[in-house]
Design a protein around this motif. Structure first.
Motif, PDB file in Angstrom:
ATOM      1  N   PRO A  55      -7.000  -0.205  39.988  1.00 41.46           N
ATOM      2  CA  PRO A  55      -7.845  -1.322  40.445  1.00 41.46           C
ATOM      3  C   PRO A  55      -8.014  -1.332  41.964  1.00 41.46           C
ATOM      4  O   PRO A  55      -7.179  -0.817  42.705  1.00 41.46           O
ATOM      5  N   ILE A  56      -9.101  -1.950  42.424  1.00 43.78           N
ATOM      6  CA  ILE A  56      -9.264  -2.164  43.863  1.00 43.78           C
ATOM      7  C   ILE A  56      -8.131  -3.078  44.344  1.00 43.78           C
ATOM      8  O   ILE A  56      -7.892  -4.127  43.741  1.00 43.78           O
ATOM      9  N   PRO A  57      -7.419  -2.705  45.385  1.00 48.11           N
ATOM     10  CA  PRO A  57      -6.403  -3.621  45.923  1.00 48.11           C
ATOM     11  C   PRO A  57      -7.030  -4.970  46.265  1.00 48.11           C
ATOM     12  O   PRO A  57      -8.134  -5.035  46.827  1.00 48.11           O
ATOM     13  N   ASP A  58      -6.347  -6.060  45.941  1.00 53.09           N
ATOM     14  CA  ASP A  58      -6.925  -7.397  46.094  1.00 53.09           C
ATOM     15  C   ASP A  58      -7.352  -7.682  47.528  1.00 53.09           C
ATOM     16  O   ASP A  58      -8.412  -8.276  47.761  1.00 53.09           O
ATOM     17  N   ASP A  59      -6.543  -7.274  48.512  1.00 56.36           N
ATOM     18  CA  ASP A  59      -6.878  -7.580  49.894  1.00 56.36           C
ATOM     19  C   ASP A  59      -8.112  -6.806  50.356  1.00 56.36           C
ATOM     20  O   ASP A  59      -8.903  -7.298  51.160  1.00 56.36           O
ATOM     21  N   VAL A  60      -8.305  -5.598  49.814  1.00 56.05           N
ATOM     22  CA  VAL A  60      -9.473  -4.801  50.185  1.00 56.05           C
ATOM     23  C   VAL A  60     -10.726  -5.321  49.486  1.00 56.05           C
ATOM     24  O   VAL A  60     -11.817  -5.326  50.060  1.00 56.05           O
ATOM     25  N   ALA A  61     -10.577  -5.781  48.254  1.00 49.07           N
ATOM     26  CA  ALA A  61     -11.728  -6.240  47.471  1.00 49.07           C
ATOM     27  C   ALA A  61     -12.504  -7.333  48.191  1.00 49.07           C
ATOM     28  O   ALA A  61     -13.738  -7.383  48.120  1.00 49.07           O
ATOM     29  N   GLU A  62     -11.810  -8.193  48.906  1.00 51.52           N
ATOM     30  CA  GLU A  62     -12.470  -9.304  49.595  1.00 51.52           C
ATOM     31  C   GLU A  62     -12.766  -9.003  51.056  1.00 51.52           C
ATOM     32  O   GLU A  62     -13.299  -9.855  51.778  1.00 51.52           O
ATOM     33  N   MET A  63     -12.475  -7.805  51.515  1.00 52.00           N
ATOM     34  CA  MET A  63     -12.731  -7.431  52.907  1.00 52.00           C
ATOM     35  C   MET A  63     -14.231  -7.283  53.132  1.00 52.00           C
ATOM     36  O   MET A  63     -14.945  -6.734  52.290  1.00 52.00           O
ATOM     37  N   GLU A  64     -14.730  -7.772  54.254  1.00 53.50           N
ATOM     38  CA  GLU A  64     -16.152  -7.647  54.558  1.00 53.50           C
ATOM     39  C   GLU A  64     -16.464  -6.236  55.051  1.00 53.50           C
ATOM     40  O   GLU A  64     -15.788  -5.711  55.939  1.00 53.50           O
ATOM     41  N   VAL A  65     -17.486  -5.627  54.479  1.00 53.67           N
ATOM     42  CA  VAL A  65     -17.907  -4.290  54.882  1.00 53.67           C
ATOM     43  C   VAL A  65     -18.670  -4.392  56.199  1.00 53.67           C
ATOM     44  O   VAL A  65     -19.597  -5.200  56.334  1.00 53.67           O
ATOM     45  N   GLN A  66     -18.290  -3.553  57.158  1.00 59.25           N
ATOM     46  CA  GLN A  66     -18.924  -3.567  58.475  1.00 59.25           C
ATOM     47  C   GLN A  66     -19.920  -2.411  58.608  1.00 59.25           C
ATOM     48  O   GLN A  66     -19.821  -1.420  57.887  1.00 59.25           O
ATOM     49  N   PRO A  67     -20.862  -2.511  59.535  1.00 55.50           N
ATOM     50  CA  PRO A  67     -21.773  -1.393  59.784  1.00 55.50           C
ATOM     51  C   PRO A  67     -21.000  -0.193  60.342  1.00 55.50           C
ATOM     52  O   PRO A  67     -19.980  -0.354  61.009  1.00 55.50           O
ATOM     53  N   THR A  68     -21.514   1.007  60.089  1.00 53.98           N
ATOM     54  CA  THR A  68     -20.864   2.218  60.585  1.00 53.98           C
ATOM     55  C   THR A  68     -21.405   2.534  61.968  1.00 53.98           C
ATOM     56  O   THR A  68     -22.256   3.405  62.163  1.00 53.98           O
ATOM     57  N   ALA A  69     -20.913   1.781  62.943  1.00 54.28           N
ATOM     58  CA  ALA A  69     -21.335   1.965  64.332  1.00 54.28           C
ATOM     59  C   ALA A  69     -20.172   1.617  65.241  1.00 54.28           C
ATOM     60  O   ALA A  69     -19.481   0.607  65.026  1.00 54.28           O
ATOM     61  N   ALA A  70     -19.948   2.448  66.255  1.00 53.45           N
ATOM     62  CA  ALA A  70     -18.792   2.258  67.134  1.00 53.45           C
ATOM     63  C   ALA A  70     -18.839   0.916  67.858  1.00 53.45           C
ATOM     64  O   ALA A  70     -17.793   0.289  68.086  1.00 53.45           O
ATOM     65  N   ASP A  71     -20.034   0.447  68.213  1.00 55.64           N
ATOM     66  CA  ASP A  71     -20.129  -0.810  68.951  1.00 55.64           C
ATOM     67  C   ASP A  71     -20.066  -2.028  68.042  1.00 55.64           C
ATOM     68  O   ASP A  71     -20.085  -3.163  68.528  1.00 55.64           O
ATOM     69  N   ALA A  72     -19.991  -1.809  66.716  1.00 50.67           N
ATOM     70  CA  ALA A  72     -19.923  -2.934  65.780  1.00 50.67           C
ATOM     71  C   ALA A  72     -18.542  -3.085  65.162  1.00 50.67           C
ATOM     72  O   ALA A  72     -18.279  -4.057  64.455  1.00 50.67           O
ATOM     73  N   LEU A  73     -17.648  -2.135  65.444  1.00 49.38           N
ATOM     74  CA  LEU A  73     -16.347  -2.108  64.778  1.00 49.38           C
ATOM     75  C   LEU A  73     -15.282  -2.757  65.652  1.00 49.38           C
ATOM     76  O   LEU A  73     -15.324  -2.666  66.890  1.00 49.38           O
TER      77      LEU A  73
END
Length: 344
Positions: A55-73
């Motif tokens: 299963p997806i780990p519970d803490d990861v499942a609710e993590m917000e996906v960020q854009p793949t950009a160095a200035d956004a991370l």
């Protein structure tokens, strides 16, 4: 010590393996996941079509996906793992390294760049010294480190064990699992009741990456190993586990027992994800087999068998789990080496 890490391309097949392998990791704390613009802003559960067998780990499942950009991370990350498609990674990974991030990447771009370490920790940990060369030449505060192709990493540990006998020439034929092409990479109509005798770019990767991995680093530049490597790569309808038939020409004339002993005795490395024994050798000529042996030591070991003498050296079969040892697990292990050696 807790090391905060992120995953670039976290929703894909290899990205999901990263998440599985990092769950409960003794050192790494997963703090950020990125994906394409269409997934950014969603929860990971919403963005990922989860296909890993746990299963997806519970803490990861609710993590917000960020854009793949160095200035956004989030810049409060110590290490980044990358599973981006190589075309995307070629543009994006240098931006992250320039911004000060250390990137342990599974993507195929830049593996053969002269200043980029291509590393299997048990084989060539000293090649991390190229990071200093890379930083001097590119002006980066971060760094870019690569693990090899999934078919290369299956074979090279066994070649490293044979090198003491004078490795001159290698011919290899691979039987590669469909997961190596990604979930959508090979359709069922192509592969069921079939074998595909060509995998684009794979042969060239095996032939060049092997020589870099086995090469020598003098502190300033890396010299490729002198062995000639020739590969023929084939896709077969197994899910996971690349099986390879290797013919190695040697300067010396070792016995089958000496070769088996050299493989089994090849030293491992003391890192959390590393197998206790890197290469497991089977006496049974029917082994290794993907279904039986791909999960040795959590999928991080290499299996070998069918060792026989030839007129010019030795032949044998070898096997590794292509999405664990051959992809996400290899990057995680490189990340552990970076921490151990003080680069992170």
């Amino acid at each position: 010590m807790s090391v905060r890490v992120g995953i670039l391309g976290a929703t894909g097949a290899v990205g999901q393996r990263f998440i599985q392998l990092l769950d409960g990791h003794p050192t790494f704390e997963l703090a950020a996941v990125t994906a394409s613009e269409s997934s950014a802003g969603k929860s990971y559960r919403e963005a990922a079509k989860w296909r890993v067998g746990t299963p997806i780990p519970d803490d990861v499942a609710e993590m917000e996906v960020q854009p793949t950009a160095a200035d956004a991370l989030d810049d409060d990350l110590d290490l980044i793992f990358s599973s981006l498609p190589s075309g995307v990674a070629a543009d994006v990974e240098p931006d992250f390294a320039e911004a000060g991030y250390v990137v342990s990447s599974n993507s195929s771009n830049d593996r053969m760049a002269e200043d980029v370490p291509l590393t299997i920790p048990e084989i060539n940990a000293d090649h991390l010294g190229l990071i200093e060369v890379q930083r001097d030449e590119r002006g980066w505060d971060g760094a870019l480190i690569k693990n090899p192709n999934c078919s290369t990493i299956t074979m090279v540990p066994t070649l490293a064990a044979l090198d003491e006998f004078g490795l001159d020439r290698v011919h290899v034929t691979t039987l590669q699992a469909v997961s190596g092409a990604g979930y959508d990479g090979v359709t069922s109509m192509e592969i069921i009741d079939n074998a595909i005798p060509h995998i684009g770019g794979e042969e060239e990767k095996m032939e060049s990456e092997s020589r870099k991995l086995l090469g020598s680093f003098d502190g300033a530049e890396l010299s490729l190993h002198g062995a000639e490597v020739n590969a023929s790569c084939n896709r077969i309808p197994t899910l996971d586990g690349h099986l390879e038939s290797v013919f190695a020409d040697l300067a010396d004339d070792p016995s089958v027992d000496e070769v088996a002993e050299a493989m089994e005795a090849f030293p491992g490395i003391d890192l959390p994800s590393a197998p206790e024994q890197l290469i497991h050798v089977f006496d049974d000529p029917m082994r290794p087999q993907p279904r039986l042996d791909r999960n040795l030591e959590g999928g991080m070991a290499v299996a070998a068998g069918g060792i026989q003498s030839t007129a010019n050296g030795i032949k044998y079969n070898c096997l590794a789990h292509n999405t664990i040892r051959g992809a996400a697990g290899a990057s995680v292990l490189n990340g552990e080496l970076l921490v151990e050696e003080g680069w992170v």
